[in-house]
Scaffold this active site. Structure first.
Site, PDB file in Angstrom:
ATOM      1  N   ASP A  67       9.814 -30.319  19.060  1.00 40.50           N
ATOM      2  CA  ASP A  67       9.535 -31.628  19.655  1.00 40.50           C
ATOM      3  C   ASP A  67       8.682 -31.514  20.906  1.00 40.50           C
ATOM      4  O   ASP A  67       7.843 -32.381  21.167  1.00 40.50           O
ATOM      5  CB  ASP A  67      10.852 -32.335  19.980  1.00 40.50           C
ATOM      6  CG  ASP A  67      11.428 -33.071  18.789  1.00 40.50           C
ATOM      7  OD1 ASP A  67      11.109 -34.251  18.618  1.00 40.50           O
ATOM      8  OD2 ASP A  67      12.173 -32.457  18.018  1.00 40.50           O
ATOM      9  N   SER A 463      14.465 -37.767  24.024  1.00 40.74           N
ATOM     10  CA  SER A 463      14.901 -36.384  24.178  1.00 40.74           C
ATOM     11  C   SER A 463      16.250 -36.388  24.869  1.00 40.74           C
ATOM     12  O   SER A 463      16.530 -37.248  25.714  1.00 40.74           O
ATOM     13  CB  SER A 463      13.891 -35.600  25.011  1.00 40.74           C
ATOM     14  OG  SER A 463      14.450 -34.384  25.435  1.00 40.74           O
TER      15      SER A 463
END
Length: 546
Positions: A67, A463
């Site tokens: 990510d 996140s």
């Protein structure tokens, strides 16, 4: 069978190898992902353990998307969708080659849940071993150890003149000093914790740092354990059960796991036949009863994943919440979970500043919260553990963006002011597609000093390292005509994390008028994302594929 042996012999195997259990080792090594850079070494120790226990190891690989590397460009659309490719690929390899057992070696965000989904789907003897967390970097910002996201925070500071360009580049060089999964309670470490909490990893292994020699010993033990599992006939669904999932959700509430865990636990539960609605119900129930008893970055400005490991990690938290744990859940060791965590010895001793007790929690609010309201008629998700007390109830005016790129540009141009609620939409599972993380906008706001006077809501994800006032996973998403699509600049929005409410202060009549005038044109897509957007369900359904 003879042709199978013949082809194996082309790789150097012998007839004697086939008198033993054939154990697949799936690892997601790459030179791209720092959390996976050491997995060849881990896999070799797993092989050694399998050989020691009398098995025959066979290694194969799977994809892994980072990510952090893919964020802020079109690659972010592929991160969540990669989870299902991981699960499908492992299923294919294990079934096609009729493996007796499976060792899953990974670390990061979508790879670990994909591996656990595959294990649950296959229902063969399976075990997971993580690659380990990264060590922290030098002190930065609010005097906490720097981490993999500090460079983005520093970028916001540089934009507002708080630090020089040289300081920005220095922190980008120093904040990731070792290999390993990122240092905070983000999705990577949260998922490794989930694997252990489910009973799919050996006790105490989830949070051993990547560079510790204990990581190699855990890998060796994992290799020995999978052979024992095969001989006993102990399979993944003996371990991943409704009770172990409920226990895992309680632990996630206690440690303040990543919001992404809700999507992934729903998807894992789906593989054993549970409805995602039932699992979301458990998240709501335990989100109102389990307090926060562990504080790790971003909930703490001082302690990170290494500190959590030294404080006792998963077993220490399990001991502290023993009174609410369902007993009798089988694990890969062949023992019940409570036997494992009660027998575990932490060589570093207690640290009550990292892990406390149910009687003296850091917060009576759970680490995660499932929210409702007229913006999110189905559900939305927040992380109270990473939201400062002063902004757990926030009322502000909407500033709307139909893409992350547009929001980032506005933040970088310092157009976002105190009192704004940044709305980023059309970034859900279908809309983006792929539901990318709104990681950078939150980090820029933090760096500009706006994290305690602004908020951000989205039908995308976050996140696990984000902090500030934020709500994601808004369902239905904008692309599915959810109310988030109808918000206009200047609308008043209330985010009440304490009471789990997300309210748009616009009348039902006005929203109905806006919906009549609402138009949506899906993106022109090709390849895997076209198929994904067609088949993916909403975030509150675990973003599973129908």
């Amino acid at each position: 069978m003879l042709s199978c042996r013949t082809l194996y012999k082309a790789n150097g195997f012998t007839d004697d190898d086939f008198k033993r259990p054939v154990i697949g080792i799936c690892d997601s090594f790459s030179d791209i992902v720092p959390g996976h850079n050491n997995l060849r070494q881990i896999s070799q120790e797993v092989k050694n353990g399998i050989y020691r226990a009398g098995g025959t190891p066979v290694e194969f690989g799977c994809i892994a998307v980072c990510d952090g590397v893919c964020t802020t460009h079109e690659g972010a659309n592929y991160s969540l969708p990669s989870r299902d490719i991981v699960a499908d690929g492992i299923e294919i390899m294990a079934r096609a080659h009729k493996l007796d057992g499976l060792v899953l070696v990974g670390s990061c965000d979508k790879t670990v849940p994909g591996m656990l989904m595959a294990a649950a789907r296959l229902d063969i003897p399976s075990i997971f071993i993580a690659g380990g967390c990264m060590l922290g970097g030098p002190a930065f910002g609010e005097k906490r150890k720097s981490d993999s996201t500090s460079a983005q925070e520093a970028q916001g500071m540089y934009q507002t003149g708080k630090i020089s360009y040289e300081e920005l580049m220095n922190i980008s060089d120093a904040c990731c000093p070792t290999t390993g999964s990122c240092q905070h309670m983000a999705t990577a470490n949260s998922m490794c914790i989930i694997a252990e909490a489910l009973g799919m990893s050996i006790p105490g292994s989830a949070m051993i740092p990547a560079v510790y020699n204990e990581r190699l010993r855990a890998a060796f033990k994992t290799g020995e354990t999978i052979v024992e599992m095969v001989l006993k006939g102990l399979t993944a669904r003996d371990i991943i059960t409704p009770a172990s999932i409920r226990n895992t959700i309680k632990l996630m509430m206690a440690v303040g796991g990543s919001t992404n865990c809700i999507i992934h636990i729903c998807a894992i539960a789906h593989e054993i036949g549970l409805s995602t609605d039932q699992v979301m119900g458990w998240f709501e129930e335990y989100g109102q009863s389990v307090p926060l008893i562990a504080k790790i970055n971003p909930a703490s400005y001082e302690y990170d994943a290494e500190d959590f490991y030294k404080a006792g990690g998963v077993p220490a938290v399990q001991k502290e919440i023993d009174s609410i744990i369902e007993k009798g859940c089988m694990t890969v060791t062949g023992k019940m979970a409570e036997e494992n965590y009660n027998e575990y010895i932490n060589l570093y001793g207690k640290n009550e500043e990292v892990i406390t007790s149910l009687e003296k929690p850091f917060s009576t609010l759970a680490g995660l919260a499932v929210m409702h309201g007229n913006i999110a008629p189905d559900t939305a998700v927040a992380k109270p553990a990473a939201i400062s007390e002063e902004v757990r109830v926030f009322k502000g005016r909407a500033v709307c963006f139909d893409s992350e790129e547009a929001a980032n540009q506005a933040i970088e141009e310092q157009k976002i002011k105190a009192g704004d609620v940044v709305v980023i939409r059309y970034v859900g599972p279908k809309g983006a597609p792929g539901m990318p993380e709104m990681f950078k906008p939150m980090k820029l706001l933090y760096g500009q000093g706006l994290n305690k006077c602004t908020a951000l809501i989205t039908d995308g994800r976050f996140s696990g390292t984000n902090n500030g006032c934020f709500v994601g996973h808004i369902s239905p998403e904008a692309a599915a005509s959810g109310p988030i699509a109808l918000i206009e600049d200047g609308d008043e929005i209330t985010i009440d994390v304490i009471n789990r409410e997300l309210i748009l202060h616009v009348s039902d009549e006005e929203l109905a008028k806006r919906k009549d005038n609402w138009h949506y044109q899906p993106k022109e897509l090709t390849g895997y994302l076209k198929r994904y957007a067609r088949d993916v369900l909403s975030a509150d359904k675990g973003a599973i594929l129908k």
